[in-house]
Design a protein around this motif. Structure first.
Motif, PDB file in Angstrom:
ATOM      1  N   ASN A  16       7.804   4.181   4.877  1.00 44.64           N
ATOM      2  CA  ASN A  16       8.819   3.368   4.207  1.00 44.64           C
ATOM      3  C   ASN A  16       9.603   4.187   3.186  1.00 44.64           C
ATOM      4  OD1 ASN A  16       8.858  -0.020   4.172  1.00 44.64           O
ATOM      5  ND2 ASN A  16       7.252   0.938   5.377  1.00 44.64           N
TER       6      ASN A  16
ATOM      7  N   SER B 218      11.644   6.882   5.064  1.00 43.29           N
ATOM      8  CA  SER B 218      12.728   6.232   5.814  1.00 43.29           C
ATOM      9  C   SER B 218      13.854   5.800   4.880  1.00 43.29           C
ATOM     10  CB  SER B 218      12.193   5.022   6.581  1.00 43.29           C
ATOM     11  OG  SER B 218      11.306   5.409   7.592  1.00 43.29           O
TER      12      SER B 218
ATOM     13  N   LEU C  19       5.296  -3.827   6.899  1.00 40.07           N
ATOM     14  CA  LEU C  19       5.877  -2.530   6.570  1.00 40.07           C
ATOM     15  C   LEU C  19       7.055  -2.195   7.477  1.00 40.07           C
ATOM     16  CD1 LEU C  19       2.607  -0.481   5.908  1.00 40.07           C
ATOM     17  CD2 LEU C  19       4.261  -1.312   4.220  1.00 40.07           C
TER      18      LEU C  19
ATOM     19  N   THR D 274      10.106  -4.627   6.144  1.00 41.81           N
ATOM     20  CA  THR D 274      10.761  -4.254   4.883  1.00 41.81           C
ATOM     21  C   THR D 274      11.770  -3.127   5.071  1.00 41.81           C
ATOM     22  OG1 THR D 274       8.856  -2.828   4.400  1.00 41.81           O
ATOM     23  CG2 THR D 274       8.876  -5.012   3.407  1.00 41.81           C
ATOM     24  N   ILE D 275      11.348  -2.028   5.718  1.00 41.43           N
ATOM     25  CA  ILE D 275      12.228  -0.862   5.809  1.00 41.43           C
ATOM     26  C   ILE D 275      13.407  -1.112   6.738  1.00 41.43           C
ATOM     27  CG2 ILE D 275      10.921   0.260   7.674  1.00 41.43           C
ATOM     28  CD1 ILE D 275      12.837   1.851   4.684  1.00 41.43           C
TER      29      ILE D 275
END
Length: 270
Positions: A18, A21, A71, A74-75
Motif C-alpha cells: 500500500n 503503491s 488492503l 484502500t490502495i
C-alpha cells in the motif's frame, strides 16, 4: 525466535505494498509538473495512466467481491482518484489529436471494457466462480499495466533520451511488484502474485535502460557543441588567412610599381 505466520507476513507485505503503491501513484508528479509549466502534454504518453485507471477500477471491483481484501480496496480507491486527476490534467493541456485519442481510450477501457467485465461476471458466475473469473481478468490487465511502459521504453531506445521515463517511477514499480507478489503468495491469491513477477522483470529492464541512456543526450549535446566550436575555429582561421593574404597582396603591389618605374623612365629617355 518465533517464525512469523503467513497471515502476519501477508499483512506486512500488504501494508508495504500500500505504501509503495501510493508512492508509485505519486511518482509521475514531476512529469505533470513539467506539463503544467510547459502548458502542454505533447511528447508524453497517456496510455500508462489510462490503463492504470482501468486496472485500479477492476481491482477495486475484485476486492469488493473477495472477502478480507481491505488492503486491496484502500490502495485502489486512492489510485482511481489520483489517476483521474492525472488524466484530467493531461487532457486539459493535450493537443487536439492527443486529447481525442485519450478520450477514446478512456471510453474504450474504463466504460466499455469495465462495463462488459462487470456485466459478464454478474450474469455468468456466482460466489467463488465470480471471484475467480474477475481474478483472471485482473491478472491479464495487471500484465497490461506492467507492459504499458513498453511504448515508452521503445521511445527511449529510439531517441536515446530518458526524458519521458523517470527513474523514480521505474524504481517504485519494481518495489511495488515485489511487495504485492509476496502479499499474493502468502494469502494464496495467485491472481495478484503471478502478474507481479512480470512487473518486477519489466521494472528491472526500465532501470537498466535508464542507466544506459541517462547521459546519452548530454553526450550528444557536448559533441554538438564541440563540433560547433571546431567549425567556428576553422571559420576564424580562414578569416585570418584571408586577411593575411589581402595584407600581403597590398604590400606586394607598391614594390611591383617601384620596380617598373625606372623602366618607364628609361623607355621615356629612349
Amino acid at each position: 525466535m518465533a517464525v512469523l505466520s503467513a497471515q502476519v507476513l501477508a499483512l506486512i507485505f500488504g501494508l508495504l505494498g500500500n505504501i509503495i503503491s501510493f508512492l508509485v501513484f505519486l511518482a509521475p508528479l514531476p512529469t505533470f509538473y513539467t506539463i503544467y509549466k510547459k502548458k502542454t502534454s505533447e511528447g508524453f504518453q497517456s496510455i500508462p495512466y489510462v490503463v492504470a485507471l482501468f486496472s485500479a477500477s477492476l481491482l477495486l471491483y475484485y476486492a469488493f467481491l473477495k472477502t478480507n481484501a481491505l488492503l486491496i480496496v484502500t490502495i485502489n480507491a486512492i489510485g482511481c482518484i489520483i489517476e483521474t486527476i492525472y488524466l484530467s490534467m493531461y487532457v486539459l493541456y493535450a493537443p487536439k489529436t492527443s486529447k481525442m485519442f485519450t478520450l477514446k481510450l478512456l471510453g474504450f477501457f474504463n466504460i466499455g471494457c469495465l462495463g462488459v467485465i462487470v456485466a459478464v461476471s454478474l450474469a455468468l458466475a456466482k460466489g467463488a466462480k465470480r471471484v475467480s473469473l474477475v481474478g483472471w481478468f485482473c491478472a491479464v490487465i495487471n500484465l497490461a499495466v506492467f507492459a504499458a511502459p513498453l511504448s515508452i521504453m521503445a521511445q527511449v531506445i529510439r531517441t536515446k533520451s530518458v526524458e519521458y521515463m523517470p527513474f523514480t517511477l521505474s524504481f517504485f514499480l519494481t518495489l511495488c511488484a515485489t511487495s504485492w507478489f509476496f502479499y499474493g503468495f502468502f494469502v494464496r491469491d495467485y491472481y495478484i502474485a503471478v502478474p507481479n513477477v512480470m512487473g518486477f522483470l519489466f521494472g528491472i529492464v526500465q532501470m537498466i535502460l535508464y542507466f544506459i541512456y541517462k547521459d546519452a543526450k548530454k553526450d550528444g549535446e557536448i559533441n554538438t557543441k564541440l563540433e560547433g566550436a571546431m567549425e567556428q575555429k576553422e571559420g576564424i582561421q580562414m578569416n585570418i588567412e584571408g586577411v593575411e593574404d589581402k595584407k600581403f597582396s597590398s604590400i606586394e603591389k607598391p614594390k611591383s610599381a617601384a620596380a617598373h618605374k625606372p623602366q618607364d623612365i628609361e623607355m621615356g629617355n629612349v
